[in-house]
Scaffold this active site. Structure first.
Site, PDB file in Angstrom:
ATOM      1  N   GLU A 170      45.956 -17.632  -7.813  1.00  0.00           N
ATOM      2  CA  GLU A 170      46.146 -17.003  -6.490  1.00  0.00           C
ATOM      3  C   GLU A 170      47.073 -17.893  -5.650  1.00  0.00           C
ATOM      4  O   GLU A 170      47.023 -19.125  -5.769  1.00  0.00           O
ATOM      5  CB  GLU A 170      44.774 -16.900  -5.800  1.00  0.00           C
ATOM      6  CG  GLU A 170      44.799 -16.363  -4.379  1.00  0.00           C
ATOM      7  CD  GLU A 170      43.447 -16.556  -3.667  1.00  0.00           C
ATOM      8  OE1 GLU A 170      42.851 -17.650  -3.784  1.00  0.00           O
ATOM      9  OE2 GLU A 170      43.006 -15.618  -2.992  1.00  0.00           O
TER      10      GLU A 170
ATOM     11  N   LYS B  40      44.654  -8.012  -2.325  1.00  0.00           N
ATOM     12  CA  LYS B  40      43.258  -8.485  -2.380  1.00  0.00           C
ATOM     13  C   LYS B  40      42.323  -7.652  -1.507  1.00  0.00           C
ATOM     14  O   LYS B  40      42.594  -7.436  -0.319  1.00  0.00           O
ATOM     15  CB  LYS B  40      43.223  -9.954  -1.957  1.00  0.00           C
ATOM     16  CG  LYS B  40      41.884 -10.651  -2.129  1.00  0.00           C
ATOM     17  CD  LYS B  40      42.037 -12.140  -1.819  1.00  0.00           C
ATOM     18  CE  LYS B  40      40.760 -12.920  -1.969  1.00  0.00           C
ATOM     19  NZ  LYS B  40      40.961 -14.359  -1.684  1.00  0.00           N
TER      20      LYS B  40
ATOM     21  N   CYS C  75      40.499 -14.146  -6.626  1.00  0.00           N
ATOM     22  CA  CYS C  75      39.547 -15.137  -6.123  1.00  0.00           C
ATOM     23  C   CYS C  75      38.189 -14.577  -5.702  1.00  0.00           C
ATOM     24  O   CYS C  75      37.347 -14.294  -6.525  1.00  0.00           O
ATOM     25  CB  CYS C  75      40.175 -15.933  -4.996  1.00  0.00           C
ATOM     26  SG  CYS C  75      39.222 -17.455  -4.721  1.00  0.00           S
TER      27      CYS C  75
HETATM   28  N1  CDT Z   1      40.488 -17.885  -2.025  1.00  0.00           N
HETATM   29  C1  CDT Z   1      39.217 -17.472  -1.969  1.00  0.00           C
HETATM   30  O1  CDT Z   1      38.946 -16.277  -1.943  1.00  0.00           O
HETATM   31  N2  CDT Z   1      38.289 -18.427  -1.950  1.00  0.00           N
HETATM   32  C2  CDT Z   1      36.900 -18.137  -1.782  1.00  0.00           C
HETATM   33  C3  CDT Z   1      36.261 -19.209  -1.001  1.00  0.00           C
HETATM   34  C4  CDT Z   1      34.972 -18.725  -0.480  1.00  0.00           C
HETATM   35  S1  CDT Z   1      34.400 -19.663   0.832  1.00  0.00           S
HETATM   36  C5  CDT Z   1      34.989 -18.872   2.217  1.00  0.00           C
HETATM   37  C6  CDT Z   1      36.150 -17.961  -3.086  1.00  0.00           C
HETATM   38  O2  CDT Z   1      35.353 -17.025  -3.171  1.00  0.00           O
HETATM   39  O3  CDT Z   1      36.304 -18.756  -4.004  1.00  0.00           O
END
Ligand code: CDT
Length: 307
Positions: A47, A123, A168
């Site tokens: 990502e 996303k 993500c």
């Molecule tokens: N980039 C991304 O989506 N990261 C999130 C962090 C969660 S904490 C706010 C993840 O789910 O890994």
């Protein structure tokens, strides 16, 4: 005859704010060449693979924010990646910040071996917050910088199979995999940036890597599809991020796993028919799903316990 696709998960180490796009693209090209040497037909990058994870900072100036976005894809700085991929006849998935008119998305594209863009995914699950929260050691402002998806979860016929994309935080939600597997997904590609530390829930920190494997492996098994999860990892601007990139079979078992937190390529030869034994037995959707009992999944957003 088995339908085999050799896939590379190209984990990236950290990208610092001072690193130029040209430097990052050279790293991506180096991984692409390594993947070519290992027989890959498709390489999956993380990502927001072209810049540091900028939602960790609160910014107010449009020009400052827009520096992290791509106004076209390919653009002048990413063209060398497309050129090299086409020369090597390798396709790729790339996560990046997309500027589309006055909209801004956290996006991924799938590029075929001839250099054509097969599809774009924007996303769906944008985590974090929209306003500055100074009590946090670092911010997670995806809800501020990115617009809501207008693509939803789709799949594409490409690479001899049916391929889906996610990004993500999507990987933590069972709906992500199910909506794509209901469209026949055989492989789901998924890049991520995950800080080890989650400021609102520091008690989860020790479980970050465990949760990463847990959700992707469950998603693969419960939907009888391959999942290729790829991290941007390591210490980025003093924020440690998990690695744990993996290629997961429809059994739920990882068949390749990254061992470090830097630029690292892992490869697996994936039989796209391997999900059939799951999709035709335990997870034969047409036979066993009971959607008439799942209405709350789409009609209700938050939990409402009984009085
Ligand atoms: N980039 C991304 O989506 N990261 C999130 C962090 C969660 S904490 C706010 C993840 O789910 O890994």
């Amino acid at each position: 005859m088995a339908r085999r696709l050799t896939v590379g998960a190209a984990q990236l180490g950290p990208i610092q704010r001072k690193d130029s796009r040209a430097q990052v693209v050279q790293r991506l090209i180096a991984l692409l060449r390594r993947a070519h040497g290992m027989g890959c037909e498709l390489v999956v990058f993380p990502e927001l693979a072209l810049t540091t994870f900028f939602p960790r900072w609160f910014m107010t100036e449009r020009a400052e924010i827009d520096r992290f976005f791509e106004a076209s894809m390919p653009g002048p700085e990413t063209q060398p990646l497309f050129d090299e991929a086409r020369r090597l006849r390798i396709g790729f998935y790339l996560g990046y910040a997309e500027m589309a008119g006055d909209k801004r998305y956290n996006s991924a594209i799938l590029v075929e071996r001839d250099g054509s863009i097969v599809g774009t995914y924007r996303k769906v699950h944008l985590p974090g917050h929209a306003e500055h929260e100074p009590w946090r050691r670092f911010q997670h402002l995806e809800k501020r910088y990115f617009d809501e998806s207008d693509t939803g979860f789709k799949v594409w016929r490409a690479f001899g199979g049916i391929i889906g994309m996610a990004l993500c935080n999507d990987r933590r939600w069972p709906e992500t995999y199910r909506v794509m597997s209901l469209q026949g997904a055989e492989m789901i590609l998924l890049g991520y940036n995950t800080p080890v530390h989650n400021p609102p829930a520091p008690d989860h920190d020790a479980l970050s890597l465990y949760h990463n494997g847990l959700v992707m492996q469950a998603g693969a098994y419960q939907n009888g599809c391959w999942v290729v999860g790829v991290a941007k990892a390591g210490n980025e601007e003093d924020v440690p991020m998990i690695g744990g990139s993996q290629i997961i079979a429809p059994s739920g078992l990882p068949v390749a796993q990254a061992t470090g937190e830097g630029d690292e390529l892992i490869v697996a030869c994936c039989d796209l028919d391997a999900g059939l034994s799951y999709k035709s037995t335990t997870f034969n959707f047409a036979r066993h799903r009971m959607p008439q009992h799942y209405g709350l999944i789409t009609s209700r957003k938050g939990a409402e316990p009984p009085p």
